[in-house]
Design an enzyme around this catalytic site. Structure first.
Site, mmCIF file in Angstrom:
data_model
loop_
_atom_site.group_PDB
_atom_site.id
_atom_site.type_symbol
_atom_site.label_atom_id
_atom_site.label_comp_id
_atom_site.label_asym_id
_atom_site.label_seq_id
_atom_site.Cartn_x
_atom_site.Cartn_y
_atom_site.Cartn_z
ATOM 1 N N HIS A 17 0.890 -1.304 0.094
ATOM 2 C CA HIS A 17 -0.087 0.185 0.092
ATOM 3 C C HIS A 17 1.070 1.161 0.064
ATOM 4 C CE1 HIS A 17 -3.155 -2.600 2.078
ATOM 5 N NE2 HIS A 17 -3.640 -2.460 1.098
ATOM 6 N N SER A 128 -3.249 -7.492 2.896
ATOM 7 C CA SER A 128 -3.682 -7.186 4.302
ATOM 8 C C SER A 128 -3.944 -8.566 4.898
ATOM 9 C CB SER A 128 -4.571 -6.403 4.678
ATOM 10 O OG SER A 128 -4.297 -5.091 4.263
#
Length: 164
Positions: A17, A128
């Site tokens: 990210h 994630s």
């Protein structure tokens, strides 16, 4: 002025990210990291915790801000006067879904374009979900996420295991 949104759950924020955020922030005047408050999911971290973590890890990026939102991305884009959505692509399978979303968003808000950035090879495998799974079994997640975030993930996972 080009204002873009990089939307996501960021539960937790990963190095992948951050790589997209850093690269996108060099291409636009302002980048808003939009943290989705999705009532349909049960995240590890609250929306407030995710926003705080993201503010901390993006503090060195002067044209990046962090805001939470719920509802449609196109509505958030209108509210923030954003004209670009940034999306990271890890694999071909990501592209199929993201293309449909980009086309839907464009139909609903014609001023909104989507910019796809391919994930750097060193993070192409990373998600994630993977981080949460490794952390649940007390594995080493330091190579996937920033140190402060890793500490918070381990605390949350310990609380989760202790309540079982």
């Amino acid at each position: 002025m080009i204002r873009a949104i990089y939307p996501g759950s960021f539960d937790p924020v990963t190095f992948g990210h951050l790589d997209i955020m850093k690269r996108a922030s060099r291409m636009v005047d302002e980048l808003i990291v939009g943290v989705l408050n999705n009532g349909g999911k049960t995240p590890l971290f609250t929306i407030e915790e995710r926003v705080a973590m993201l503010k901390d890890v993006t503090a060195e990026l002067p044209n990046v801000s962090v805001q939470s939102f719920s509802g449609l991305l196109v509505d958030f884009a209108r509210q923030t006067d954003s004209t670009v959505v940034v999306r990271g692509l890890r694999a071909i399978s990501d592209f199929e879904y993201e293309l449909q979303m980009a086309q839907t968003n464009r139909k609903m808000y014609p001023a909104l374009d989507t910019m796809f950035l391919t994930t750097s090879l060193e993070y192409a495998y990373l998600s994630s979900t993977t981080v949460r799974e490794v952390a649940y079994f007390d594995g080493d997640i330091s190579q996937f996420i920033p140190e402060k975030v890793a500490e918070a993930v381990h605390r949350k996972m310990k609380e989760k295991r202790d309540t079982l």
